[in-house]
Design an enzyme around this catalytic site. Sequence first.
Site, PDB file in Angstrom:
ATOM      1  N   ASP A   1       0.811  -1.219   0.000  1.00 28.68           N
ATOM      2  CA  ASP A   1       0.000   0.000   0.000  1.00 28.68           C
ATOM      3  C   ASP A   1       0.846   1.272   0.000  1.00 28.68           C
ATOM      4  O   ASP A   1       0.311   2.374  -0.038  1.00 28.68           O
ATOM      5  CB  ASP A   1      -0.938  -0.007   1.222  1.00 28.68           C
ATOM      6  CG  ASP A   1      -1.972   1.099   1.184  1.00 28.68           C
ATOM      7  OD1 ASP A   1      -2.515   1.369   0.090  1.00 28.68           O
ATOM      8  OD2 ASP A   1      -2.242   1.706   2.238  1.00 28.68           O
TER       9      ASP A   1
ATOM     10  N   SER B   1      -6.577   5.384  -0.284  1.00 28.34           N
ATOM     11  CA  SER B   1      -6.917   4.097  -0.885  1.00 28.34           C
ATOM     12  C   SER B   1      -8.409   3.826  -0.713  1.00 28.34           C
ATOM     13  O   SER B   1      -8.990   4.099   0.343  1.00 28.34           O
ATOM     14  CB  SER B   1      -6.123   2.974  -0.224  1.00 28.34           C
ATOM     15  OG  SER B   1      -4.732   3.211  -0.299  1.00 28.34           O
TER      16      SER B   1
ATOM     17  N   GLN C   1      -5.172  -1.849  -6.967  1.00 32.23           N
ATOM     18  CA  GLN C   1      -5.761  -0.905  -6.018  1.00 32.23           C
ATOM     19  C   GLN C   1      -6.370   0.273  -6.753  1.00 32.23           C
ATOM     20  O   GLN C   1      -5.811   0.755  -7.738  1.00 32.23           O
ATOM     21  CB  GLN C   1      -4.698  -0.379  -5.046  1.00 32.23           C
ATOM     22  CG  GLN C   1      -5.250   0.589  -4.001  1.00 32.23           C
ATOM     23  CD  GLN C   1      -4.154   1.131  -3.091  1.00 32.23           C
ATOM     24  OE1 GLN C   1      -3.653   2.226  -3.311  1.00 32.23           O
ATOM     25  NE2 GLN C   1      -3.783   0.364  -2.081  1.00 32.23           N
TER      26      GLN C   1
END
Length: 299
Positions: A211, A236, A286
């Site tokens: 991430d 995110s 993502q």
Amino acid sequence: MSPDDSPDALEDLLDLLDLERIEEDIFRGPSRSAIVPRVFGGQVAAQALVAAGRTVAADRTAHSLHAYFLRAGDPDAPIVYTVDRIRDGRSFTSRRVVAIQHGQPIFHLSASFHTDEDGLEHQSEMPAVPDPETLPTAAESLPEYAGVVGQGVVDRLLKARAAVDLRYVDTPPYGSVGERREPRSRVWFRTAGKLTDDPLLHLCLATYVSDMTLLDPVLLAHGRGGWMTGDVVGASLDHAMWFHRPFRADEWLLYDQMSPTSHGGRGLGQARIFTRDGRLAVSVVQEGVIRVPHEPHDD
């Protein structure tokens, strides 16, 4: 942050992932502030995978996870993870995890675990990149950008990533603001110290790191520096990973990231994680909110 701090930083990260079991399928994990004043999304995803994995038989390893970030996490409060045992089949095990703070869900994850078996075999080739030892460490490269992002940001970033040795193959977004580039970014990473042989731990640490930089290619396509330069704000939205082959997070992994599109205030990042010897270990996708702050208008 000096290299001598890295072992302590890794130990702190491992403590962060060592959840307390408060009921059979309920766990509690500590929080800490990320570079920005909220819980780092990779921390919540990794902790949720720890919670799921601790309810699964040892002969099954995670092969995929799908997650949504619902609310910003409070770094000053612990996070409670409730695990729902969806299914225990002959070959696959499914779990659903909800992360809760202040009585509200902030994140939820679905994960699937699989017993090892033989099957068809093929994979994409690993791109040719310089060896990680030839690239500057964060401690060597980040101070070069202090004039762009500020010394305070550099210090916070070094502290936040001290547990991970992350080295950019290409110039990061904050190093080429205003220059539109191919929406692709590659970094080598490994933990700043050795880990135990627990396969779940290696999966969780790769989840944590995944991430950190996945939306960099979106910024590169538009010559934006990201939160570090203040020319975009974002977070995110969702995160998916597929674990294809065994790997160790304390050995060099290449994170090859790209972005096929951005539109409507959202950007998409896609990536592959290769082991140093070229095995495709993980695929990652993502989507994130990426907004350009409005310029002030003269009245």
